[in-house]
Design an enzyme around this catalytic site. Structure first.
Site, PDB file in Angstrom:
ATOM      1  N   ASP A 196     -35.784  -8.220  21.319  1.00 15.37           N
ATOM      2  CA  ASP A 196     -36.489  -8.157  22.606  1.00 15.37           C
ATOM      3  C   ASP A 196     -36.437  -6.745  23.193  1.00 15.37           C
ATOM      4  O   ASP A 196     -37.376  -6.302  23.848  1.00 15.37           O
ATOM      5  CB  ASP A 196     -35.846  -9.134  23.602  1.00 15.37           C
TER       6      ASP A 196
ATOM      7  N   ASP B 127     -23.008  -9.457  44.552  1.00 13.74           N
ATOM      8  CA  ASP B 127     -23.025  -8.378  43.564  1.00 13.74           C
ATOM      9  C   ASP B 127     -24.382  -7.698  43.475  1.00 13.74           C
ATOM     10  O   ASP B 127     -24.493  -6.576  42.998  1.00 13.74           O
ATOM     11  CB  ASP B 127     -22.643  -8.924  42.181  1.00 13.74           C
TER      12      ASP B 127
END
Ligand SMILES: NC(=O)c1ccc[n+]([C@@H]2O[C@H](COP(=O)([O-])OP(=O)(O)OC[C@H]3O[C@@H](n4cnc5c(N)ncnc54)[C@H](O)[C@@H]3O)[C@@H](O)[C@H]2O)c1
Ligand SMILES: Nc1ncnc2c1ncn2[C@@H]1O[C@H](COP(=O)(O)OP(=O)(O)OP(=O)(O)O)[C@@H](O)[C@H]1O
Length: 521
Positions: A285, A394
């Site tokens: 990918d 985060d």
């Protein structure tokens, strides 16, 4: 103008601080100070009339406050619309100018073709001097997207294959375009037919030039690449482009590969889409992401061969490359049009919204996270200037539907069929129990702003690469890009997608419950 900039100009109630995830404290306007002062003083007497009078005054004060708030917000809205109108007008003027010069350039190219008929593809109307008429309403013609016929460095005209994209449905073999039909008859709104079926690409002239992109440092990829180049040259007589690194590798193997072309600088890379009919990727990918990142505008169709551990976007098996390429070169090809996101970083120091760095195009996602900082990220998010939320955690992932099986999935986002146009809004480890991922429609513009009072900068990364620091006051603006990445399907978009999640993730794999047991009577 950024919503917080609107605030900092400080004329309206919209400038109130967005404490607690943006709940606006709308009580900052006190239009009738005199009335308020009367109300501030406690009512001493117990006289009924006095109480009634003070209540009436309260009502009047409230009404006045509402009027003032309404007026302020209408003024802010009007100013915002005016600003948008002016920006849009400037943009259109710039765009018209660019279009005009492109058109003039195209006319020159058409003239060149008319003067050298031997170089014209036979079956394309554009090349036959009917420029602008070749694209019927039944599909998208490559000439609308890819400007062909750009002279090469040695002044040869590279023929670019012409093709047509159209909707295709299995039970209907006709080449007819299907519309989304919304019927307003008798006040009934119905969507009678859906247009989003499989997209099919038909070559109108033969592909001539193939770009092969390969994952670096892999012996198996290197071997396959040289085999494929030989085959495409000897059997199909195609022009082949590779990266400079790969050309060096091929020439180290044999001087036979002297015909293989490459580029010398970034300028040439920017013009690649005008020369290349087809891109072949050999890798995982990551190599498809790499291929997409090379095209800052229109992208030629990509044929992704799987030579990685996982392959969500690489349906073709390298062992069968000859049969695959035979059928791709012949067409028609089922295509997945993978949407990309266009991201602009807007620095606080910039004078206006459009003084930005080069836009970044992502096929998977843009991530805004805390980088190496140990502090919680604090990101204010807006959708078309409406406040969405403040991310405390985060970070945040803004993902395409193709990227939905990548980082966004790992962060708890849903898997979405790549043909669905939308922007996934997936938090990374949010420090709030109720922060569920969301999906926005394709037409919105999302803005992620690092607040001025943030304890640390944030970091943006694009398809897992090119990290950029976002200082307090900086913003990232993200919307759907106009140039999707067309990837060839082995079967069709849906089957390829389902196969990738079954094989790649073992999605919902569970032993089937046995029949042998208690039953409802
Ligand atoms: N926690 C995570 O899952 C995580 C963390 C960082 C990055 N990533 C992903 O890695 C991507 C970069 O890929 P790379 O190959 O350059 O880096 P890489 O070599 O680190 O590979 C990352 C993994 O993500 C997979 N991947 C990439 N795109 C995918 C997609 N659309 N669907 C499903 N899986 C996909 C790859 O197959 C590979 O196994 C980023 O765009 C991001 O989506 C994931
Ligand atoms: N032509 C290229 N030039 C430079 N870097 C590349 C190129 N092709 C791929 N890469 C990078 O190499 C890394 C690995 O590529 P890729 O994901 O295709 O292989 P892989 O890691 O073996 O596959 P998988 O992730 O499925 O195991 C990615 O970070 C990608 O960006």
């Amino acid at each position: 103008m950024a919503p917080n900039k609107l605030n900092s100009s400080g004329k309206t109630s919209m400038s109130c601080s967005q404490a607690e995830n943006g709940f606006v404290n709308s009580f900052s306007l006190f239009p009738e100070k005199a009335v308020e002062e009367i109300l501030q003083s406690p009512i001493q007497g117990s006289d009924d009339h006095l109480i009634e009078f003070s209540e009436a005054l309260r009502t009047v004060a409230k009404a006045l406050r509402q009027v003032a708030e309404g007026k302020a917000s209408a003024q802010a809205e009007a100013a915002e619309w005016k600003r948008k109108f002016e920006l849009e007008r400037d943009r259109n003027l710039k765009f018209e100018h660019t279009e005009k010069s492109c058109f003039e350039h195209q006319v020159d190219l058409d003239d060149m073709r008319t003067n050298s008929p031997a170089k014209q593809p036979t079956s394309c109307n554009v090349a036959n001097g009917q420029s602008g008429k070749c694209c019927s309403r039944n599909g998208i013609c490559s000439h609308e997207v890819l400007k062909d016929g750009t002279p090469t460095s040695d002044s040869k005209i590279v023929k670019k294959a012409s093709f047509k994209l159209s909707w295709f449905c299995k039970d209907d073999q006709s080449d007819q375009y299907k519309h989304d039909i919304v019927s307003f008859e008798r006040g009934n709104i119905t969507t009678a037919q859906r247009s989003s079926k499989q997209i099919s690409l038909k070559w109108q002239s033969c592909p001539q030039t193939v770009l092969i992109l390969t994952k670096p440092n892999s012996v198996s990829v290197q071997i396959l690449c040289s085999e494929m180049v030989r085959w495409l040259r000897q059997q199909k007589n195609l022009h082949i482009y590779v990266e400079p690194r790969v050309r060096v590798e091929l020439l180290a193997e044999s001087s036979y590969f002297n015909f293989v072309e490459t580029w010398n600088d970034d300028e040439e890379v920017l013009r690649l889409h005008t020369k290349v009919d087809l891109v072949v990727t050999l890798g995982g990918d990551g190599t498809v992401l790499w291929a997409a990142s090379m095209f800052k505008g229109p992208v030629p169709p990509i044929v992704p061969f799987s030579l990685g551990s996982l392959g969500f976007m690489t349906p073709f098996y390298s062992e069968h490359y000859k049969e695959c390429l035979e059928s791709i070169l012949k067409g028609p090809i089922s295509i997945t049009l993978r949407h990309r996101l266009q991201c602009h970083v807007i620095r606080e120091a910039a004078k206006n919204e459009y003084e930005t760095e080069e836009p970044m195009l992502v096929l998977n996602e843009v991530t805004i996270d805390r980088g190496i900082s140990s502090f919680l990220t604090n990101l204010e998010c807006y959708c078309d200037d409406s406040f969405v939320t403040c991310v405390q955690g985060d970070g945040l992932i803004l993902s395409t539907t193709s990227g939905s099986t990548a980082y966004s999935l790992a962060a708890g986002g849903s898997m979405v069929h790549p043909q669905v146009p939308g922007i996934l809004f997936t938090p990374i480890c949010p420090h709030s129990l109720s922060f569920r991922p969301m999906i926005f429609p394709e037409h919105v513009t999302l803005r992620v702003q690092v607040p001025f009072n943030s304890r640390s900068p944030a970091w943006a990364s694009f398809d897992g690469k090119d990290r950029k620091q976002l200082a307090p006051g900086d913003a990232l603006v993200c919307s759907m890009a106009p140039w999707p990445v067309p990837t060839a399907c082995l079967d069709d978009s849906t089957n390829d997608f389902l196969r990738s999640i079954h094989e790649g993730l073992h999605w919902n794999l569970r032993k089937t419950q046995s029949f042998d047991g208690p039953r409802e009577t």
